[in-house]
Design a protein around this motif. Structure first.
Motif, mmCIF file in Angstrom:
data_model
loop_
_atom_site.group_PDB
_atom_site.id
_atom_site.type_symbol
_atom_site.label_atom_id
_atom_site.label_comp_id
_atom_site.label_asym_id
_atom_site.label_seq_id
_atom_site.Cartn_x
_atom_site.Cartn_y
_atom_site.Cartn_z
ATOM 1 N N ARG A 44 0.661 -1.334 0.317
ATOM 2 C CA ARG A 44 0.144 -0.290 0.043
ATOM 3 C C ARG A 44 0.606 1.228 0.020
ATOM 4 O O ARG A 44 1.043 2.141 -0.654
ATOM 5 C CB ARG A 44 -1.115 0.283 0.745
ATOM 6 C CG ARG A 44 -2.518 -0.471 0.983
ATOM 7 C CD ARG A 44 -2.954 -0.236 2.542
ATOM 8 N NE ARG A 44 -3.012 -1.448 3.710
ATOM 9 C CZ ARG A 44 -2.676 -1.221 4.557
ATOM 10 N NH1 ARG A 44 -2.223 0.126 4.754
ATOM 11 N NH2 ARG A 44 -2.579 -2.345 5.546
ATOM 12 N N ALA A 45 1.765 1.158 0.855
ATOM 13 C CA ALA A 45 2.549 2.510 0.552
ATOM 14 C C ALA A 45 3.065 2.818 -0.588
ATOM 15 O O ALA A 45 3.921 3.488 -1.053
ATOM 16 C CB ALA A 45 3.916 1.690 1.892
ATOM 17 N N LEU A 46 3.576 1.991 -1.280
ATOM 18 C CA LEU A 46 4.467 1.511 -2.498
ATOM 19 C C LEU A 46 3.278 2.205 -3.610
ATOM 20 O O LEU A 46 3.940 2.025 -4.742
ATOM 21 C CB LEU A 46 5.400 0.513 -3.017
ATOM 22 C CG LEU A 46 6.457 0.582 -2.050
ATOM 23 C CD1 LEU A 46 7.755 -0.736 -1.758
ATOM 24 C CD2 LEU A 46 7.361 1.929 -1.654
ATOM 25 N N ALA A 47 2.280 1.536 -3.188
ATOM 26 C CA ALA A 47 1.479 1.412 -3.896
ATOM 27 C C ALA A 47 1.380 3.310 -5.721
ATOM 28 O O ALA A 47 1.052 2.690 -6.294
ATOM 29 C CB ALA A 47 0.048 1.339 -4.286
ATOM 30 N N ASP A 48 1.597 4.171 -4.805
ATOM 31 C CA ASP A 48 2.018 5.178 -6.284
ATOM 32 C C ASP A 48 3.316 6.026 -6.397
ATOM 33 O O ASP A 48 3.264 7.458 -6.391
ATOM 34 C CB ASP A 48 1.028 6.256 -5.292
ATOM 35 C CG ASP A 48 1.326 6.645 -3.613
ATOM 36 O OD1 ASP A 48 2.743 6.037 -3.186
ATOM 37 O OD2 ASP A 48 1.128 7.613 -3.307
ATOM 38 N N VAL A 49 4.027 4.966 -5.627
ATOM 39 C CA VAL A 49 5.293 5.326 -6.439
ATOM 40 C C VAL A 49 6.226 4.948 -7.346
ATOM 41 O O VAL A 49 6.031 3.761 -7.872
ATOM 42 C CB VAL A 49 6.798 5.190 -4.935
ATOM 43 C CG1 VAL A 49 6.155 5.710 -3.942
ATOM 44 C CG2 VAL A 49 6.662 3.986 -5.025
ATOM 45 N N GLU A 50 7.513 5.413 -8.174
ATOM 46 C CA GLU A 50 7.876 5.400 -8.586
ATOM 47 C C GLU A 50 9.271 4.364 -9.086
ATOM 48 O O GLU A 50 9.624 4.009 -9.418
ATOM 49 C CB GLU A 50 8.163 5.999 -9.750
ATOM 50 C CG GLU A 50 7.047 6.835 -10.066
ATOM 51 C CD GLU A 50 8.155 7.780 -11.498
ATOM 52 O OE1 GLU A 50 9.434 8.243 -11.940
ATOM 53 O OE2 GLU A 50 7.622 8.639 -11.995
ATOM 54 N N ALA A 51 9.483 4.483 -7.463
ATOM 55 C CA ALA A 51 10.970 4.056 -6.753
ATOM 56 C C ALA A 51 10.727 3.625 -5.451
ATOM 57 O O ALA A 51 9.626 4.812 -4.777
ATOM 58 C CB ALA A 51 12.073 3.978 -7.275
ATOM 59 N N TRP A 52 11.926 3.011 -4.516
ATOM 60 C CA TRP A 52 11.671 2.855 -3.256
ATOM 61 C C TRP A 52 13.415 3.100 -3.213
ATOM 62 O O TRP A 52 14.246 2.492 -3.896
ATOM 63 C CB TRP A 52 11.077 2.094 -2.506
ATOM 64 C CG TRP A 52 10.995 0.718 -2.986
ATOM 65 C CD1 TRP A 52 10.888 -0.272 -4.027
ATOM 66 C CD2 TRP A 52 11.242 -0.007 -1.651
ATOM 67 N NE1 TRP A 52 10.947 -0.976 -3.375
ATOM 68 C CE2 TRP A 52 11.302 -1.365 -2.324
ATOM 69 C CE3 TRP A 52 11.511 -0.070 -0.811
ATOM 70 C CZ2 TRP A 52 11.831 -2.910 -1.863
ATOM 71 C CZ3 TRP A 52 11.536 -1.600 0.103
ATOM 72 C CH2 TRP A 52 11.692 -2.351 -0.143
ATOM 73 N N VAL A 53 13.601 3.333 -1.190
ATOM 74 C CA VAL A 53 14.955 3.272 -1.042
ATOM 75 C C VAL A 53 14.611 2.613 -0.025
ATOM 76 O O VAL A 53 13.222 3.025 1.182
ATOM 77 C CB VAL A 53 14.865 4.749 -0.838
ATOM 78 C CG1 VAL A 53 17.230 4.941 -0.056
ATOM 79 C CG2 VAL A 53 15.394 5.281 -2.124
ATOM 80 N N THR A 54 15.729 2.029 -0.192
ATOM 81 C CA THR A 54 15.937 0.880 1.395
ATOM 82 C C THR A 54 17.521 1.331 2.318
ATOM 83 O O THR A 54 18.335 1.544 1.699
ATOM 84 C CB THR A 54 16.029 -0.535 1.395
ATOM 85 O OG1 THR A 54 17.501 -0.767 0.821
ATOM 86 C CG2 THR A 54 15.042 -0.575 -0.638
#
Length: 247
Positions: free
Chosen positions: A129-139
């Motif tokens: 859900r948190a990433l549903a609207d992003v193009e990329a994520w960072v860890t």
């Protein structure tokens, strides 16, 4: 200052310069990108790097409902230090209740399957859900953390979610991380001082013993090669200069 200290300082300075450049690149390359923060040391480092530069990267955390009080308290510390409100994503109450009713509150101790099902409910579904609207994520993942992350790349494609994924600290050592945190006086989870280098849910995390790898305290009753919760799955490396249409 000894020659070895000077070399170490120069190496860290180079890593910080590269980190800042990568953060700027990520923020400008994508319309919307987020850092998934566990509120532990690596993610506090990235939180500082992002917020101190004013980079257009959102920050969120997964509040599983079973975190240590010290971990939840880091939300307030970030607000106090940076004036930033970390977004929190919670599991679906109905899914949690169904799991507890069918298997029991602490059924994750009984098998890897039940543990992974708990992680899916409390972490993976909220992450989706948190990433549903992003193009990329960072860890904040690092290769040094465990055998399951030994092949970690700085830039990957999250094939499960069809978005880009960045691990800016992939080649950082634990010593690098703590040197940075000390240098910039970054607030850190007090559990680290009590022997918790890697921090997850309270019933699934213990302090480590001397000589153990940093993730030995996570799901300590399982074998080393099964110690992931499903948040980081099926990545492929994106090499510098490769096409970036989906990254």
């Amino acid at each position: 200052m000894s020659a070895s200290t000077q070399v170490a300082d120069a190496a860290l300075a180079a890593k910080i310069e590269r980190l800042n450049a990568l953060i700027d690149t990520i923020a400008t390359r994508h319309q919307k990108v987020k850092l998934a923060s566990s509120l532990a040391a690596e993610d506090m480092l990235l939180t500082h790097a992002i917020l101190s530069r004013g980079a257009r990267i959102g920050i969120f955390s997964l509040n599983t409902g079973r975190l240590h009080a010290e971990t939840v308290g880091m939300i307030d510390r970030v607000r106090e230090r940076y004036g930033y409100e970390i977004e929190q994503f919670h599991p679906q109450p109905e899914a949690v209740q169904a799991y507890v009713t069918e298997h029991g509150l602490n059924a994750f101790y009984e098998s890897v399957e039940l543990r992974k099902r708990c992680c899916e409910i409390r972490k993976v579904e909220p992450l989706n859900r948190a990433l549903a609207d992003v193009e990329a994520w960072v860890t904040g993942q690092r290769r040094e953390q465990s055998v399951t992350r030994a092949e970690l790349h700085e830039q990957e494609q999250d094939t499960a979610r069809n978005i880009g994924k960045y691990n800016p600290l992939a080649d950082w050592s634990e010593a690098d991380v703590w040197a940075y945190l000390k240098m910039y006086d970054v607030p850190v989870n007090p559990l680290h001082a009590r022997g918790y280098p890697s921090i997850g849910c309270e019933p699934c995390t213990r302090a480590i013993r001397p000589g153990e790898d940093s993730r030995a305290g996570r799901w300590w009753w399982e074998s080393r090669d099964s110690k992931e919760c499903g948040l980081h799955i099926a990545p492929i490396q994106i090499r510098p200069g490769a096409a970036k249409a989906t990254v």
